[in-house]
Enzyme design. Structure first.
Site, mmCIF file in Angstrom:
data_model
loop_
_atom_site.group_PDB
_atom_site.id
_atom_site.type_symbol
_atom_site.label_atom_id
_atom_site.label_comp_id
_atom_site.label_asym_id
_atom_site.label_seq_id
_atom_site.Cartn_x
_atom_site.Cartn_y
_atom_site.Cartn_z
ATOM 1 N N ASP A 1 0.972 -1.265 -0.035
ATOM 2 C CA ASP A 1 0.071 -0.137 -0.043
ATOM 3 C C ASP A 1 0.812 1.227 -0.065
ATOM 4 O O ASP A 1 2.059 1.127 0.213
ATOM 5 C CB ASP A 1 -1.010 -0.078 1.114
ATOM 6 N N ASN B 1 -3.807 12.628 0.382
ATOM 7 C CA ASN B 1 -5.351 13.120 0.289
ATOM 8 C C ASN B 1 -5.713 14.394 1.247
ATOM 9 O O ASN B 1 -6.158 15.272 0.396
ATOM 10 C CB ASN B 1 -6.480 11.890 0.907
ATOM 11 N N HIS C 1 -8.530 14.716 -2.915
ATOM 12 C CA HIS C 1 -8.763 13.392 -3.252
ATOM 13 C C HIS C 1 -8.558 13.288 -4.793
ATOM 14 O O HIS C 1 -8.112 12.024 -5.119
ATOM 15 C CB HIS C 1 -10.088 13.140 -3.050
ATOM 16 N N ASP D 1 -6.237 9.992 -6.154
ATOM 17 C CA ASP D 1 -6.790 9.318 -7.198
ATOM 18 C C ASP D 1 -5.795 9.023 -8.504
ATOM 19 O O ASP D 1 -5.396 7.812 -8.755
ATOM 20 C CB ASP D 1 -8.141 9.699 -7.689
ATOM 21 N N GLU E 1 -6.050 2.109 -0.667
ATOM 22 C CA GLU E 1 -4.590 2.290 -1.294
ATOM 23 C C GLU E 1 -3.941 0.904 -1.099
ATOM 24 O O GLU E 1 -2.542 1.036 -1.357
ATOM 25 C CB GLU E 1 -3.887 3.276 -0.766
#
Length: 310
Positions: free
Chosen positions: A181, A189, A194, A198, A224
């Site tokens: 991750d 974030n 956000h 992404d 993630e």
């Protein structure tokens, strides 16, 4: 009232249009392309174009269509294109080949025929044009892939994981799982938004998808966190893959709307038979344990989960 063309001109135009239509019809790609679609088995949803005089289906590395499901022989069956027909022939497989529920030696295939190989694999033989092929691929992607990252989704990953663990246990084969991750993803974030988060996930997925082998299963497990399932790969070699991926991501530029975001990952690796797991969830738990230890001890590193010493 609109004007009309003289009769001769109208006839010439009509003939020209008919001629253009006849030229256009072949370009509309009639349904003359043969395909196999996997309806059941570990490769479910995949679509294979039937091309060439002979296509061998089986577990062997040299098979044209390679399927590793239970009950499939190394060279299980083959497709032959002869006289505008496609024939399927069993290659003396251990468990035989069935078409529409009947065992066959050799038979011509027709649009919609169902082919069963081994205990879990079912294929559908069909004809498509290029538009059908595109639609089928879109349906496949929508059902099995994560919309943001284009990696396989969690459901497909878990289904494949159980199948692969069962196969590895039955055949004494190597199977490795990498779970990784994004380090400090919440900070990304919260700091950059956000959309930036992404972007990071999509870019990491693109890097990973170009790093793994075709036969590996790369999936977004959730949030993630991602997983890579590697058939036939031992623990240490899986660790090498994890380190290669870690270095690639650490060395990549992550820039969103002009802002650079240094990004790293932590990786946990577990494998069978080193851990002699019984289920896919046991393999995930072991890889996650290594991942959490990698994060606890500093992040941006790869840790392997070793089994108990004999």
């Amino acid at each position: 009232m609109g004007s009309y063309l003289p009769d001769d001109d109208f006839e010439a135009t009509r003939v020209a249009n008919v001629g253009e239509l006849h030229k256009e019809i072949p370009a509309r790609s009639p349904k003359d392309r043969a395909y196999l679609i996997v309806l059941a088995g570990s490769n479910v949803g995949e679509m294979y174009r039937v091309e060439g005089a002979e296509i061998v289906i089986g577990r062997a590395s040299g098979a044209t269509i390679r399927l590793n499901d239970d009950g499939i022989s190394r060279r299980h069956a083959r497709l032959l294109q002869m006289d505008s027909q496609v024939l399927i022939e069993d290659l003396n497989s251990s468990n035989g080949t069935m078409v529409n529920g009947e065992h066959i030696t050799r038979v011509a295939l027709h649009d919609g025929d169902k082919i069963r190989l081994g205990s879990t694999t079912i294929l559908k033989f069909t004809y498509h044009d290029h538009l059908d092929e595109s639609f089928q691929q879109q349906m496949y992607d929508a059902a099995l892939r994560d919309a943001l990252t284009k990696a396989f989704n969690k459901k497909y990953f878990l289904d494949r994981l159980e199948t692969e663990v069962s196969y590895a246990r039955r055949h004494g084969a190597h199977l490795s799982l990498l779970m990784f991750d994004v380090d400090h993803f919440k900070r990304i974030n919260d700091t950059f938004g956000h959309l930036a988060g992404d972007y990071v996930l999509a870019r990491i997925a693109k890097i990973a998808s170009h790093t793994v082998r075709t036969e590996d299963v790369f999936a977004r497990y959730g949030g993630e966190e991602f997983g890579i399932l590697c058939r036939g790969v031992g623990l240490e070699n899986a660790g090498i893959l994890g380190e290669r991926l870690r270095l690639l991501i650490e060395g990549s530029v992550f820039e969103h709307e002009g802002v650079r975001m240094p990004t790293t990952i932590s990786v946990g690796v577990a494998a069978h038979p080193e851990l002699a797991v019984q289920t896919g969830m046991e393999l995930i738990a072991a890889a996650d344990e290594a991942l959490y230890e990698a994060k606890r001890t500093g992040r941006n590193r790869v840790l392997l989960k070793f089994g108990p010493k004999p």
